[in-house]
Design an enzyme around this catalytic site. Structure first.
Site, PDB file in Angstrom:
ATOM      1  N   GLU A   1      40.158  48.704  15.912  1.00  0.00           N
ATOM      2  CA  GLU A   1      39.755  48.142  17.165  1.00  0.00           C
ATOM      3  C   GLU A   1      38.170  47.800  17.320  1.00  0.00           C
ATOM      4  OE1 GLU A   1      42.034  50.322  16.953  1.00  0.00           O
ATOM      5  OE2 GLU A   1      43.640  49.170  17.415  1.00  0.00           O
TER       6      GLU A   1
ATOM      7  N   HIS B   1      51.684  53.115  25.729  1.00  0.00           N
ATOM      8  CA  HIS B   1      51.780  51.786  25.848  1.00  0.00           C
ATOM      9  C   HIS B   1      52.035  51.138  27.396  1.00  0.00           C
ATOM     10  CE1 HIS B   1      53.174  52.950  21.866  1.00  0.00           C
ATOM     11  NE2 HIS B   1      53.023  51.633  21.544  1.00  0.00           N
TER      12      HIS B   1
END
Lengths: 357, 417
Positions: free
Chosen positions: A92, A162
């Site tokens: 990322e 999540h």
């Protein structure tokens, strides 16, 4: 000019079952010949248009080439080629740093972070590089072409990693724009605005709504204004403010409250920074009461900023303390999700408590 | 490099060359030995292999499937010593793990397990081989594909299933779920959701171990997807600089979710990626090779600092239960690996050709394992969900008195314990 909407009930074991949502009563969106599509399709359309209209736009991230884990990027690689739509390795920090560089050269870099829970390795790049580039170079350089798209929010079974809603971390950084749509039609217009906005923006997509939310979305290219909140339900007794998937919960609470004679005004903030204070203030001056709801934990959530701002500007008009119905101050839990979430009943309780203060 | 090939099948070799045991009485003795030591449901699940001298069993020398490949290090010999009871324990433990994962698959499909579930079947040899080479004082830390490592470290089936189903007697009290299994008393530091984040943590564990001077090491496991994370290289640099006793184990199952290794890494030779840190490439489907490599690595790390082990392994399931696992690889490939390289089949062949046990003995073990797993699931299903007050516990340490608010922030409050 009401637009039709479809509600798809999603059967779950927990009580957070139906997530419906409404369209706006504003006239700014002329949804003439829209087709009913869901959120990921609307975002997909926006990306197709963005890449089509700007030859220097690029879409990249983890697994985007085959269409992405939420199907938002389907068809892009086939249509625009793999030098414009490509996968990155699992890093990322690298994705965002790379995107900033690409944007600094005048390109539109549309980077995807696969889940907002994974955005933290890139936090330094976003806060220290992207947000301050224009400022520290005295406007010589900028990375305005940067847009980061990322799915956020609870999904019913996401657990710690999540389901997070990290929007408030980024709201604390001047130089960024944070935008959160509530529905497919809004998403398409807002995403196109973010992509074309000359400032680095983060676009949080409510993942619960990817399949669940279906709405008529015009097929043409249209943009919705940033930093403009939208009053999606008129009312006179209390102002409710929210964004993203939470609006559907707020709306259900409005409907229930109406049965008890409480008229709620519901505002979709849409852009969190820079946020539309005027609309919210105007509404609070009308109703005298404010309730904010978001999924992120209550302490330090963006609701705190709205509450403090409104308390400052509308102090004498307020008839009750500003209520915040938000996620609890715990990590996003696994099996306790239904206790953690700001549900319709919690909001309803707070509406009644505030109105009867 | 091989950019043009869509996929190069991981290396495999025919069954290893094996030495044969002379008499069948030895085999009968081994059978009796193994039958006596089969654990009951609540006992320690894994058989500890007996030292060859203690039990009087002659060691069996087995050659690994392929020789080890070293990067800046002389690889160990490919001849591995084992004993009949060790082979049987490998067989039993791997069968248990395989059965556990497959049962978890069905539980997930019947919605008793929710959320995320990443299954380890195919990769059992890494967990078992690693465990055979080390002690419970050594530390292991891994990512989210952790059910079998938990079992290998001494965790019980009931705890595992309870945690998967979110029940209160789960190993993390039902609050962690599939991705967060831990076992402190046997050095298993979990169970991590964020890719690559466990590697610097593992190096930190090794740092602490260096201070205690107990001759223990840490194994930080990660996958081929995580191998491209920047934090891994930061941690590796620090570990090499300070000679930390850490072993980085790349469980290379060749796919980072759906992305093949050659699409994500310029150099998929993960054992070489340490550059100045030596590495060893190991056939991760051969439990004896894994055991040999881990033993070698532990000795190396205690003397010299970090080393990287790349385990060439394979997962039969998709990345998680939401991934069918067949959109990015062919079914032929999966069945090919199952036929040629399956770790349990390799041990089965070794056992049979060394006459350590008969085929029907092994069938009996499989039946027993199945029953054990079924019983554990039945038991776990009866365990209740955690109390809702557990939502607020363990956010901070007991006694810090932070407050958490309930529905409307005015009336319902809980003071965090």
């Amino acid at each position: 000019m009401a637009t039709a909407m479809a509600l798809r009930l999603f059967g779950r074991r927990t009580s957070i079952a139906a997530r419906g949502f409404s369209s706006s009563c504003e006239t700014e969106k002329a949804a003439k010949d829209g087709k009913p599509i869901n959120l990921f399709s609307a975002i997909n359309q926006a990306l197709h248009i963005a890449l089509d209209t700007d030859p220097r736009a690029y879409v990249f991230g983890e697994d985007v080439r085959f269409g992405g884990v939420f199907r938002c990027t389907t068809g892009l690689a086939d249509r625009f080629g793999r030098s414009r739509v490509f996968n990155t390795p699992l890093c990322e920090q690298g994705i965002v740093g790379f995107a900033i560089g690409l944007a600094a050269m005048g390109n539109r870099a549309i980077a995807e972070i696969q889940f907002a829970d994974y955005i933290y390795p890139a936090f330094d790049q976003i806060v220290n590089e992207a947000a301050k580039f224009r400022y520290r170079s005295g406007n010589e350089f900028n990375c305005g072409g940067l847009t980061i798209r990322t799915p956020y929010g609870a999904v019913g079974h996401g657990g710690h990693y999540h389901s997070q809603s990290p929007e408030s971390f980024f709201c604390h950084v001047p130089g960024l724009k944070v935008v959160i749509p509530r529905s497919p039609q809004q998403a398409k217009g807002l995403l196109l605005s973010c992509i074309r906005d000359p400032n680095p923006s983060i676009f949080f997509e409510p993942k619960w709504l990817y399949r669940l939310a279906v709405e008529e979305v015009p097929e043409h290219d249209y943009m919705l204004p940033l930093s403009e909140a939208e009053v999606i339900r008129q009312g006179s007794d209390i102002t409710l403010v929210g964004w993203g998937a939470q609006l559907s919960v707020l709306e259900q609470a409005c409907v229930e409250a109406a049965k008890e004679g409480i008229s709620c005004e519901l505002i979709d903030l849409r852009t969190l920074i820079p946020w539309d204070k005027e609309t919210v203030e105007a509404s609070v001056r009308k109703t005298g009461k404010l309730l904010i709801s978001h999924e992120a934990p209550v302490t330090g959530g963006f609701g705190a900023e709205i509450s403090a701002s409104i308390a400052e500007s509308c102090f004498l008009r307020l008839e009750a303390p500003v209520a915040r119905i938000c996620g609890l101050d715990t990590p996003f839990p696994l099996v306790y999700e239904q206790f953690y979430m700001p549900t319709k009943n919690k909001i309803l309780d707070a509406i009644k408590a505030t109105v009867n203060y | 490099m091989c950019r043009e090939k869509p996929f190069h099948l991981p290396f495999f070799a025919p069954s290893s060359q094996i030495l044969r045991l002379p008499s069948s009485s030895m085999a009968a003795a081994a059978r009796r030995l193994s039958a006596a030591s089969l654990p009951l449901r609540h006992h320690h699940l894994l058989l500890r292999p007996f030292a060859s001298s203690a039990s009087g069993q002659p060691p069996i020398a087995v050659e690994t499937s392929v020789p080890f490949t070293g990067h800046k290090i002389e690889p160990p010999s490919r001849l591995v010593d084992t004993t009949p009871s060790e082979l049987l324990s490998f067989f039993r433990d791997m069968t248990l793990m395989r059965r556990m994962e497959i049962a978890a698959d069905s539980l997930y499909k019947s919605k008793l397990i929710r959320g995320f579930c990443h299954l380890y079947d195919g990769q059992e040899a890494v967990a078992i081989g690693l465990e055979a080479a080390i002690t419970k004082k050594d530390a292991i830390i891994t990512a989210y594909r952790d059910h079998c490592i938990f079992l290998a470290r001494g965790g019980s089936l009931v705890e595992s299933y309870a945690e998967l189903m979110g029940r209160r007697s789960g190993c993390s009290k039902g609050k962690g779920g599939s991705m967060h299994f831990y076992k402190k008393d046997s050095g298993f530091f979990g169970g991590h959701g964020i890719v690559g984040a466990q590697v610097p943590l593992g190096c930190g564990l090794a740092f602490a171990q260096k201070y205690t001077k107990e001759g223990t090491v840490s194994f930080a496991l990660y996958g081929d997807g995580a191998a491209n994370q920047g934090q891994l290289f930061e941690a590796l640099n620090i570990s090499a600089l300070w000679d930390l006793p850490v072993i980085l184990v790349c469980e290379n199952n060749h796919y980072g979710m759906g992305t093949a290794e050659w699409r994500a890494a310029k150099s998929p030779a993960y054992y070489k990626r340490g550059d100045y840190v030596p590495g060893l490439k190991v056939d991760g489907m051969d439990v004896l090779a894994v055991k040999q490599a881990c033993k070698f690595a532990k000795e190396y790390a205690l003397q010299n600092g970090p080393i990287i082990l790349e385990m060439d392994t394979y997962r039969y399931h998709g990345h998680s239960m939401s991934d069918p696992g067949s959109t990015y690889r062919t079914r032929d490939e999966i069945t090919g690996v199952r036929q040629e390289r399956d770790p349990i089949e390799r041990i089965r062949k070794l056992i049979l050709s060394n006459e350590v046990a008969t085929a029907s003995d092994l069938k009996d073990i499989e039946k027993e394992v199945r029953k054990e797993v079924d019983d554990a699931i039945a038991q776990a299903k009866e365990i209740p969900m955690p109390d809702p007050s557990e939502l607020f516990t363990n956010v901070y340490v007991k006694g810090f008195g932070a407050e958490v608010f309930g529905a409307d922030r005015k009336e319902v409050k809980a003071v965090l314990p």
